[in-house]
Enzyme design. Structure first.
Site, PDB file in Angstrom:
ATOM      1  CG  ASN A 183      90.795 134.143  12.488  1.00 31.11           C
ATOM      2  OD1 ASN A 183      90.727 132.984  12.770  1.00 31.11           O
ATOM      3  ND2 ASN A 183      91.839 134.670  11.793  1.00 31.11           N
ATOM      4  CD  GLU A 191      96.442 132.782  19.803  1.00 34.86           C
ATOM      5  OE1 GLU A 191      95.598 132.084  19.443  1.00 34.86           O
ATOM      6  OE2 GLU A 191      97.814 132.473  19.515  1.00 34.86           O
ATOM      7  CG  ASP A 244      95.029 135.941   8.677  1.00 32.64           C
ATOM      8  OD1 ASP A 244      95.940 135.344   8.513  1.00 32.64           O
ATOM      9  OD2 ASP A 244      93.862 135.256   9.256  1.00 32.64           O
ATOM     10  CG  ASN A 297      92.465 130.514  20.775  1.00 36.83           C
ATOM     11  OD1 ASN A 297      92.604 131.595  21.501  1.00 36.83           O
ATOM     12  ND2 ASN A 297      93.435 130.071  20.089  1.00 36.83           N
ATOM     13  CG  LEU A 348      94.793 125.824  10.977  1.00 37.79           C
ATOM     14  CD1 LEU A 348      95.793 124.732  10.817  1.00 37.79           C
ATOM     15  CD2 LEU A 348      95.366 127.052  11.206  1.00 37.79           C
ATOM     16  N   GLY A 400      92.145 123.449  20.542  1.00 38.44           N
ATOM     17  CA  GLY A 400      91.091 124.129  21.054  1.00 38.44           C
ATOM     18  C   GLY A 400      91.405 124.929  22.344  1.00 38.44           C
ATOM     19  CG  HIS A 429      96.792 136.109  12.622  1.00 34.85           C
ATOM     20  ND1 HIS A 429      96.787 135.119  11.674  1.00 34.85           N
ATOM     21  CD2 HIS A 429      97.958 136.822  12.307  1.00 34.85           C
ATOM     22  CE1 HIS A 429      98.047 134.978  11.294  1.00 34.85           C
ATOM     23  NE2 HIS A 429      98.808 136.256  11.604  1.00 34.85           N
TER      24      HIS A 429
HETATM   25  C1  GRF Z   1      96.732 129.453  17.877  1.00 32.45           C
HETATM   26  O1  GRF Z   1      98.130 130.003  17.853  1.00 32.45           O
HETATM   27  C2  GRF Z   1      95.844 129.969  16.867  1.00 32.45           C
HETATM   28  O2  GRF Z   1      96.003 131.470  17.083  1.00 32.45           O
HETATM   29  C3  GRF Z   1      95.945 129.337  15.805  1.00 32.45           C
HETATM   30  O3  GRF Z   1      95.955 128.028  16.099  1.00 32.45           O
HETATM   31  C4  GRF Z   1      96.773 127.813  17.390  1.00 32.45           C
HETATM   32  C5  GRF Z   1      96.167 126.797  18.231  1.00 32.45           C
HETATM   33  O4  GRF Z   1      95.052 127.058  18.555  1.00 32.45           O
HETATM   34  N1  GRF Z   1      95.477 129.823  14.710  1.00 32.45           N
HETATM   35  P1  GRF Z   1      94.068 126.371  19.534  1.00 32.45           P
HETATM   36  O5  GRF Z   1      94.810 125.884  20.738  1.00 32.45           O
HETATM   37  O6  GRF Z   1      93.548 125.046  18.668  1.00 32.45           O
HETATM   38  O7  GRF Z   1      92.715 127.249  20.173  1.00 32.45           O
END
Ligand code: GRF
Length: 182
Positions: free
Chosen positions: A105, A177, A148, A15, A88, A13, A107
């Site tokens: 999303n 990101e 994607d 992001n 995912l 988490g 990526h």
């Molecule tokens: C990140 O690299 C994101 O792009 C991918 O999952 C990874 C972890 O994301 N899809 P987060 O730390 O859970 O946000």
């Protein structure tokens, strides 16, 4: 009326945290109405709990091919945008119709390179290194029925260093990101 978002996550988490931090520092004017995790025990759910954000766990194990329908049930009429932040699972069905051009999303590569089926997490960065690419980065894009493949919204780049491995590259891309998703 405050712009409301649902954030979907499957992992740590970070992001999600970048969105939380951007709201807290005033650079992002929206409300995280809910966080939906794809399984128990992911730290993204802990990050939501710390901020008092409503959270749900909608797992493929429990909902199977009804996963997207369940997410639609939770979000329909409640949020203006669905944000996949390290999420995912592939979304499908009515959810994509009802939220057309309202799901984004992040990526961890420069789409259209190193994306699509099987390209997630560290596999993306290993493929970049195996290919010998000199630049990588991250992409925010609209979600459609293919993985994607929706229209690109924003991208930024990082250099791939000669001594990078998947972990060191992943760390550098993750920083990008966190800046382009908010
Ligand atoms: C990140 O690299 C994101 O792009 C991918 O999952 C990874 C972890 O994301 N899809 P987060 O730390 O859970 O946000």
């Amino acid at each position: 009326m405050l712009f409301k978002i649902a954030v979907l996550a499957s992992g740590g988490g970070t992001n999600l945290q970048s969105i939380i931090d951007s709201i807290d520092n005033g650079s992002l004017n929206c409300k995280i109405e809910m966080v939906i995790g794809s399984k128990e025990g992911i730290y993204a759910l802990e990050r939501a709990k710390i901020k008092g954000i409503k959270s749900y766990i909608i797992s493929k194990e429990k909902y199977g091919n009804k996963t997207s329908d369940k997410i639609l049930e939770l979000t329909k009429g409640k949020v203006d945008l669905i944000v996949l932040a390290g999420y995912l699972s592939i979304l499908e069905g009515n959810l994509l119709k009802e939220f057309k051009d309202k799901i984004i999303n992040i990526h961890p590569s420069l789409i259209p390179s190193f994306c699509g089926d099987g390209f997630y997490g560290e596999k993306v960065h290993q493929a970049v290194i195996d290919y010998g690419a000199k630049v990588s980065g991250a992409t925010v894009h609209f979600v459609n029925e293919e993985a994607d493949a929706g229209p690109i919204i924003m991208q930024d780049t990082v250099k791939v260093m000669d001594d990078d491995d998947a972990k060191t590259l992943a760390k550098r891309v993750l920083e990008v990101e966190h800046t382009i998703l908010p």
